[in-house]
Design a protein around this motif. Structure first.
Motif, PDB file in Angstrom:
ATOM      1  N   VAL A 128      46.487  40.817  39.063  1.00 50.74           N
ATOM      2  CA  VAL A 128      47.010  40.065  37.918  1.00 50.74           C
ATOM      3  C   VAL A 128      45.922  39.161  37.343  1.00 50.74           C
ATOM      4  O   VAL A 128      45.759  39.065  36.118  1.00 50.74           O
ATOM      5  CB  VAL A 128      48.260  39.250  38.328  1.00 50.74           C
ATOM      6  CG1 VAL A 128      48.705  38.334  37.207  1.00 50.74           C
ATOM      7  CG2 VAL A 128      49.384  40.188  38.751  1.00 50.74           C
ATOM      8  N   ALA A 129      45.159  38.510  38.203  1.00 55.32           N
ATOM      9  CA  ALA A 129      44.072  37.643  37.734  1.00 55.32           C
ATOM     10  C   ALA A 129      43.026  38.447  36.973  1.00 55.32           C
ATOM     11  O   ALA A 129      42.486  37.983  35.956  1.00 55.32           O
ATOM     12  CB  ALA A 129      43.433  36.923  38.921  1.00 55.32           C
ATOM     13  N   ARG A 132      44.505  39.270  33.519  1.00 56.66           N
ATOM     14  CA  ARG A 132      44.550  38.051  32.690  1.00 56.66           C
ATOM     15  C   ARG A 132      43.176  37.708  32.134  1.00 56.66           C
ATOM     16  O   ARG A 132      43.047  37.349  30.965  1.00 56.66           O
ATOM     17  CB  ARG A 132      45.089  36.877  33.503  1.00 56.66           C
ATOM     18  CG  ARG A 132      46.568  36.898  33.653  1.00 56.66           C
ATOM     19  CD  ARG A 132      47.051  35.646  34.345  1.00 56.66           C
ATOM     20  NE  ARG A 132      48.488  35.709  34.512  1.00 56.66           N
ATOM     21  CZ  ARG A 132      49.166  35.033  35.415  1.00 56.66           C
ATOM     22  NH1 ARG A 132      48.528  34.224  36.243  1.00 56.66           N
ATOM     23  NH2 ARG A 132      50.464  35.156  35.493  1.00 56.66           N
ATOM     24  N   ARG A 133      42.132  37.779  32.978  1.00 53.69           N
ATOM     25  CA  ARG A 133      40.774  37.489  32.502  1.00 53.69           C
ATOM     26  C   ARG A 133      40.340  38.473  31.421  1.00 53.69           C
ATOM     27  O   ARG A 133      39.771  38.091  30.407  1.00 53.69           O
ATOM     28  CB  ARG A 133      39.781  37.503  33.653  1.00 53.69           C
ATOM     29  CG  ARG A 133      39.790  36.236  34.480  1.00 53.69           C
ATOM     30  CD  ARG A 133      38.606  36.181  35.428  1.00 53.69           C
ATOM     31  NE  ARG A 133      38.567  37.280  36.384  1.00 53.69           N
ATOM     32  CZ  ARG A 133      39.179  37.290  37.547  1.00 53.69           C
ATOM     33  NH1 ARG A 133      39.886  36.254  37.944  1.00 53.69           N
ATOM     34  NH2 ARG A 133      39.080  38.325  38.353  1.00 53.69           N
ATOM     35  N   GLY A 136      42.234  37.752  28.258  1.00 52.25           N
ATOM     36  CA  GLY A 136      41.684  36.526  27.680  1.00 52.25           C
ATOM     37  C   GLY A 136      40.394  36.802  26.934  1.00 52.25           C
ATOM     38  O   GLY A 136      40.179  36.284  25.825  1.00 52.25           O
TER      39      GLY A 136
END
Length: 147
Positions: A128-129, A132-133, A136
């Protein structure tokens, strides 16, 4: 713990400027298993096996190539390789032949997924991280283009 220095990494993912022998061994194992299953698939002949083997070899290169773009999005490469190996396993389960070489390939791919899971946890925190990055970055690039 012994460390090997390397070029600083991007803020996307691991931010350390040194890599431990554990990290080096982990990445080496991932690349070795990826190349092994790639070569195994290439040796089988046929279009589907050849394409699968070339896909694995491309992923192995993406795991180690020292280009900033590849380094920045190495987490996405890891996730992609997990999905690729899992898809190969599911495809074999649904329609593949059941002979010894296939079982060796599946064992390699399961080991590959396990090593990738460890590396994702060590470097990225979670899938998930990583997503997200990447999202972004995509949104930030879109804003820069719009202005």
């Amino acid at each position: 713990m012994a460390e090997i220095t390397q070029l600083p990494r991007s803020a996307h993912g691991a931010t350390a400027s040194a890599v431990s022998f554990v990290d080096l061994g982990l990445r080496s194992g991932i690349v070795a298993l990826t190349v092994a299953t790639g070569l195994l698939h290439l040796s089988l002949g046929g279009l589907l096996f050849t394409l699968n083997g070339l896909g694995y070899l491309t992923a192995a290169v993406a795991m180690v190539i020292p280009l900033e773009l590849a380094i920045r999005y190495r987490g996405l490469v890891r996730i992609g390789l997990v999905v690729y190996a899992a898809t190969t396993i599911v495809g074999w389960y649904l329609m593949g032949p059941r002979y010894e070489t296939a079982y060796v390939a599946k064992a390699i791919e399961i080991g590959l997924i396990a090593l990738l899971a460890v590396e994702i946890r060590r470097h990225d925190g979670s899938p998930v991280a990583i997503v997200r990055r990447a999202l972004g970055d995509l949104l930030a690039a879109r804003r820069r283009v719009a202005t």
